[in-house]
Design a protein around this motif. Sequence first.
Motif, PDB file in Angstrom:
ATOM      1  N   ARG A 121       0.811  -1.221   0.000  1.00  0.00           N
ATOM      2  CA  ARG A 121       0.000   0.000   0.000  1.00  0.00           C
ATOM      3  C   ARG A 121       0.849   1.279   0.000  1.00  0.00           C
ATOM      4  NH1 ARG A 121      -2.692  -4.084   2.188  1.00  0.00           N
ATOM      5  NH2 ARG A 121      -4.976  -4.176   2.065  1.00  0.00           N
ATOM      6  N   ALA A 122       2.166   1.124   0.027  1.00  0.00           N
ATOM      7  CA  ALA A 122       3.045   2.284   0.012  1.00  0.00           C
ATOM      8  C   ALA A 122       3.190   2.821  -1.410  1.00  0.00           C
ATOM      9  CB  ALA A 122       4.416   1.913   0.570  1.00  0.00           C
ATOM     10  N   HIS A 123       3.659   4.049  -1.523  1.00  0.00           N
ATOM     11  CA  HIS A 123       3.942   4.682  -2.818  1.00  0.00           C
ATOM     12  C   HIS A 123       2.713   4.665  -3.732  1.00  0.00           C
ATOM     13  CE1 HIS A 123       8.092   4.774  -1.533  1.00  0.00           C
ATOM     14  NE2 HIS A 123       8.089   3.464  -1.374  1.00  0.00           N
ATOM     15  N   ARG A 124       1.606   5.163  -3.215  1.00  0.00           N
ATOM     16  CA  ARG A 124       0.359   5.161  -3.979  1.00  0.00           C
ATOM     17  C   ARG A 124      -0.082   6.572  -4.402  1.00  0.00           C
ATOM     18  NH1 ARG A 124      -3.405   0.834  -3.491  1.00  0.00           N
ATOM     19  NH2 ARG A 124      -2.250  -1.139  -3.587  1.00  0.00           N
ATOM     20  N   SER A 125       0.809   7.548  -4.378  1.00  0.00           N
ATOM     21  CA  SER A 125       0.380   8.919  -4.680  1.00  0.00           C
ATOM     22  C   SER A 125      -0.163   9.048  -6.100  1.00  0.00           C
ATOM     23  CB  SER A 125       1.533   9.903  -4.481  1.00  0.00           C
ATOM     24  OG  SER A 125       2.582   9.665  -5.396  1.00  0.00           O
ATOM     25  N   ALA A 126       0.303   8.207  -7.025  1.00  0.00           N
ATOM     26  CA  ALA A 126      -0.153   8.292  -8.412  1.00  0.00           C
ATOM     27  C   ALA A 126      -1.202   7.228  -8.750  1.00  0.00           C
ATOM     28  CB  ALA A 126       1.028   8.157  -9.367  1.00  0.00           C
ATOM     29  N   PHE A 127      -1.576   6.408  -7.782  1.00  0.00           N
ATOM     30  CA  PHE A 127      -2.506   5.311  -8.037  1.00  0.00           C
ATOM     31  C   PHE A 127      -3.834   5.831  -8.575  1.00  0.00           C
ATOM     32  CE2 PHE A 127      -5.780   2.424  -5.952  1.00  0.00           C
ATOM     33  CZ  PHE A 127      -5.682   1.430  -6.918  1.00  0.00           C
ATOM     34  N   ALA A 128      -4.305   5.209  -9.664  1.00  0.00           N
ATOM     35  CA  ALA A 128      -5.571   5.594 -10.294  1.00  0.00           C
ATOM     36  C   ALA A 128      -6.528   4.398 -10.224  1.00  0.00           C
ATOM     37  CB  ALA A 128      -5.347   6.006 -11.743  1.00  0.00           C
ATOM     38  N   PRO A 129      -7.382   4.316  -9.195  1.00  0.00           N
ATOM     39  CA  PRO A 129      -8.269   3.157  -9.056  1.00  0.00           C
ATOM     40  C   PRO A 129      -9.211   2.987 -10.231  1.00  0.00           C
ATOM     41  CG  PRO A 129      -8.848   4.890  -7.485  1.00  0.00           C
ATOM     42  CD  PRO A 129      -7.543   5.267  -8.088  1.00  0.00           C
ATOM     43  N   GLN A 130      -9.588   4.103 -10.904  1.00  0.00           N
ATOM     44  CA  GLN A 130     -10.491   3.993 -12.048  1.00  0.00           C
ATOM     45  C   GLN A 130      -9.821   3.356 -13.255  1.00  0.00           C
ATOM     46  OE1 GLN A 130      -8.983   6.673 -10.955  1.00  0.00           O
ATOM     47  NE2 GLN A 130      -8.659   8.235 -12.523  1.00  0.00           N
ATOM     48  N   TRP A 131      -8.500   3.264 -13.238  1.00  0.00           N
ATOM     49  CA  TRP A 131      -7.734   2.630 -14.319  1.00  0.00           C
ATOM     50  C   TRP A 131      -7.149   1.289 -13.882  1.00  0.00           C
ATOM     51  CZ3 TRP A 131      -4.409   7.526 -15.908  1.00  0.00           C
ATOM     52  CH2 TRP A 131      -5.237   8.444 -16.558  1.00  0.00           C
ATOM     53  N   SER A 132      -7.643   0.751 -12.783  1.00  0.00           N
ATOM     54  CA  SER A 132      -7.081  -0.474 -12.217  1.00  0.00           C
ATOM     55  C   SER A 132      -8.146  -1.561 -12.162  1.00  0.00           C
ATOM     56  CB  SER A 132      -6.533  -0.184 -10.812  1.00  0.00           C
ATOM     57  OG  SER A 132      -5.561   0.836 -10.866  1.00  0.00           O
ATOM     58  N   PHE A 133      -7.721  -2.796 -12.478  1.00  0.00           N
ATOM     59  CA  PHE A 133      -8.670  -3.911 -12.625  1.00  0.00           C
ATOM     60  C   PHE A 133      -7.994  -5.210 -12.217  1.00  0.00           C
ATOM     61  CE2 PHE A 133      -8.718  -0.792 -16.028  1.00  0.00           C
ATOM     62  CZ  PHE A 133      -9.957  -0.199 -15.839  1.00  0.00           C
ATOM     63  N   VAL A 134      -8.820  -6.210 -11.889  1.00  0.00           N
ATOM     64  CA  VAL A 134      -8.294  -7.537 -11.594  1.00  0.00           C
ATOM     65  C   VAL A 134      -9.134  -8.569 -12.332  1.00  0.00           C
ATOM     66  CG1 VAL A 134      -7.468  -6.808  -9.322  1.00  0.00           C
ATOM     67  CG2 VAL A 134      -9.700  -7.920  -9.531  1.00  0.00           C
ATOM     68  N   VAL A 135      -8.567  -9.741 -12.497  1.00  0.00           N
ATOM     69  CA  VAL A 135      -9.298 -10.879 -13.049  1.00  0.00           C
ATOM     70  C   VAL A 135      -9.419 -11.930 -11.960  1.00  0.00           C
ATOM     71  CG1 VAL A 135      -9.227 -12.788 -14.710  1.00  0.00           C
ATOM     72  CG2 VAL A 135      -8.604 -10.460 -15.433  1.00  0.00           C
ATOM     73  N   ILE A 136     -10.629 -12.429 -11.771  1.00  0.00           N
ATOM     74  CA  ILE A 136     -10.869 -13.484 -10.789  1.00  0.00           C
ATOM     75  C   ILE A 136     -11.300 -14.764 -11.490  1.00  0.00           C
ATOM     76  CG2 ILE A 136     -11.489 -11.854  -8.975  1.00  0.00           C
ATOM     77  CD1 ILE A 136     -14.429 -12.515  -9.502  1.00  0.00           C
ATOM     78  N   ASP A 137     -11.042 -15.893 -10.832  1.00  0.00           N
ATOM     79  CA  ASP A 137     -11.496 -17.197 -11.320  1.00  0.00           C
ATOM     80  C   ASP A 137     -12.700 -17.597 -10.465  1.00  0.00           C
ATOM     81  OD1 ASP A 137     -11.984 -19.838 -11.948  1.00  0.00           O
ATOM     82  OD2 ASP A 137      -9.877 -20.413 -11.985  1.00  0.00           O
ATOM     83  N   GLU A 138     -13.875 -17.525 -11.048  1.00  0.00           N
ATOM     84  CA  GLU A 138     -15.098 -17.786 -10.289  1.00  0.00           C
ATOM     85  C   GLU A 138     -15.313 -19.261  -9.983  1.00  0.00           C
ATOM     86  OE1 GLU A 138     -18.163 -14.304 -11.210  1.00  0.00           O
ATOM     87  OE2 GLU A 138     -17.826 -15.581 -12.972  1.00  0.00           O
ATOM     88  N   SER A 139     -14.477 -20.134 -10.557  1.00  0.00           N
ATOM     89  CA  SER A 139     -14.632 -21.558 -10.284  1.00  0.00           C
ATOM     90  C   SER A 139     -13.864 -22.000  -9.043  1.00  0.00           C
ATOM     91  CB  SER A 139     -14.152 -22.379 -11.481  1.00  0.00           C
ATOM     92  OG  SER A 139     -12.739 -22.326 -11.607  1.00  0.00           O
ATOM     93  N   VAL A 140     -13.061 -21.104  -8.489  1.00  0.00           N
ATOM     94  CA  VAL A 140     -12.209 -21.462  -7.353  1.00  0.00           C
ATOM     95  C   VAL A 140     -12.832 -20.963  -6.058  1.00  0.00           C
ATOM     96  CG1 VAL A 140      -9.954 -21.126  -6.273  1.00  0.00           C
ATOM     97  CG2 VAL A 140     -10.117 -21.446  -8.750  1.00  0.00           C
ATOM     98  N   LEU A 141     -12.991 -21.853  -5.105  1.00  0.00           N
ATOM     99  CA  LEU A 141     -13.403 -21.473  -3.761  1.00  0.00           C
ATOM    100  C   LEU A 141     -12.129 -21.261  -2.965  1.00  0.00           C
ATOM    101  CD1 LEU A 141     -15.718 -21.015  -1.777  1.00  0.00           C
ATOM    102  CD2 LEU A 141     -15.569 -23.435  -1.154  1.00  0.00           C
ATOM    103  N   TYR A 142     -11.702 -20.012  -2.869  1.00  0.00           N
ATOM    104  CA  TYR A 142     -10.392 -19.709  -2.303  1.00  0.00           C
ATOM    105  C   TYR A 142     -10.369 -19.978  -0.805  1.00  0.00           C
ATOM    106  CZ  TYR A 142      -6.073 -17.053  -1.564  1.00  0.00           C
ATOM    107  OH  TYR A 142      -4.794 -16.660  -1.236  1.00  0.00           O
ATOM    108  N   GLU A 143      -9.359 -20.704  -0.369  1.00  0.00           N
ATOM    109  CA  GLU A 143      -9.253 -21.089   1.032  1.00  0.00           C
ATOM    110  C   GLU A 143      -8.582 -20.025   1.895  1.00  0.00           C
ATOM    111  OE1 GLU A 143      -7.674 -24.994   1.607  1.00  0.00           O
ATOM    112  OE2 GLU A 143      -8.519 -25.727  -0.275  1.00  0.00           O
ATOM    113  N   GLY A 144      -8.165 -18.939   1.286  1.00  0.00           N
ATOM    114  CA  GLY A 144      -7.577 -17.846   2.053  1.00  0.00           C
ATOM    115  C   GLY A 144      -6.062 -17.837   2.026  1.00  0.00           C
TER     116      GLY A 144
END
Length: 382
Positions: free
Chosen positions: A250-273
């Motif tokens: 979470r450091a060095h986030r002064s330029a972070f643009a959340p509106q330009w940030s995305f992730v891909v998830i695998d909906e078939s996986v029940l993540y164990e944490g």
Amino acid sequence: MPTHPSGLSAVPDPVSDSAPASIAERAAAPRTLQVPTAGGLTWRPWTRADVPALTELMNAVEKADGRDWFISSGEVEELFDAPVFDAASDTLVGLDADGTMLAHGSVERYPTTGVSLLRAGVTGGVHPTRRGEGIGTELLAWGTGRARQALAALGTDPEVAGLPGRISAHILDVDPPERHDLLRAAGYEPMRYYANLLRDLSAPVPAIGLEPPLRLVPWSDALEDATRLARNDAFRDHWGSQPRTAESWRAHRSAFAPQWSFVVIDESVLYEGSEQEQPGDTTVPPGTPYVVGLHLGERYEHDWESQGYTAGYTGLLGVRRAYRGRRIAAALLTHAMHVYAADGMQRAELDVDTDNPTGAPALYARLGYTKSDGSTLHTIEL
């Protein structure tokens, strides 16, 4: 714009069965540091109150070096909040008799949780009106010595004392050639090369989709640490990359643009944490969506006028190793390019290790990115 370079893993000694020398020994740290005397400047550590003047000095150095992008006051400010930072020991600023800042130096240290390499980075600069007086040479000697001290101090921790170490300094292709000579004279060698790439967004951008159960979703606070773990896995085989802790992520986030940030998830996986994935890490509870790819966008609006174009910057693009070959990176990057264009950006921009093991440079070339400039990482290996 920043770049993000890193280091190597250890190579065992094929001859000796004895334990490797401690980093405390290999770092060969000086007992005391010699503050620069060249130029007749007065030296002291940085303070937060110095941020505006430091930014002005750094920008003057960058402009004299031929750069068209500059560090912002927000980026300087966030250096004080880095996970491992002590301004009193890790920074210097040189002032003339009038109190004007004319030279700066600092050493960046990194967390050691889960790492395979101990690192310290050296940065600094001298105002163009005071170059040629030997200030830079002495400032680099101070920074290298401080980096050796910082690494040597890690020798008290038996968990990391035997790990390899690296001191690094980064130089852009536009920087003065004598800067390379300065580093070589101080014991640094060129180790890695990086390319800054641009893509004109007025040219058509392909639409690349994902096959279920993969789904592209917006970046969110709820997925921050799941995304961090995906990043750590994605970059595990990259040269010198080290895992990010929850704090360093979470450091060095002064330029972070959340509106330009995305992730891909695998909906078939029940993540164990995260406890199951990284024992001892409980930041991601069971049932959290399983993040397999990420695109972190950054916005450097203060550079647009000097660069002559507006741009969306890709600060991180990564895919878990088990999910490579499924066009996840291409889907994330092209989606980001469409979003950049919709927000009125003229260019898409990113920085890449020219020896990236995933074939990323070839992907960028296929998507229309071309090199605009480059940089070199110089290191001392310990």
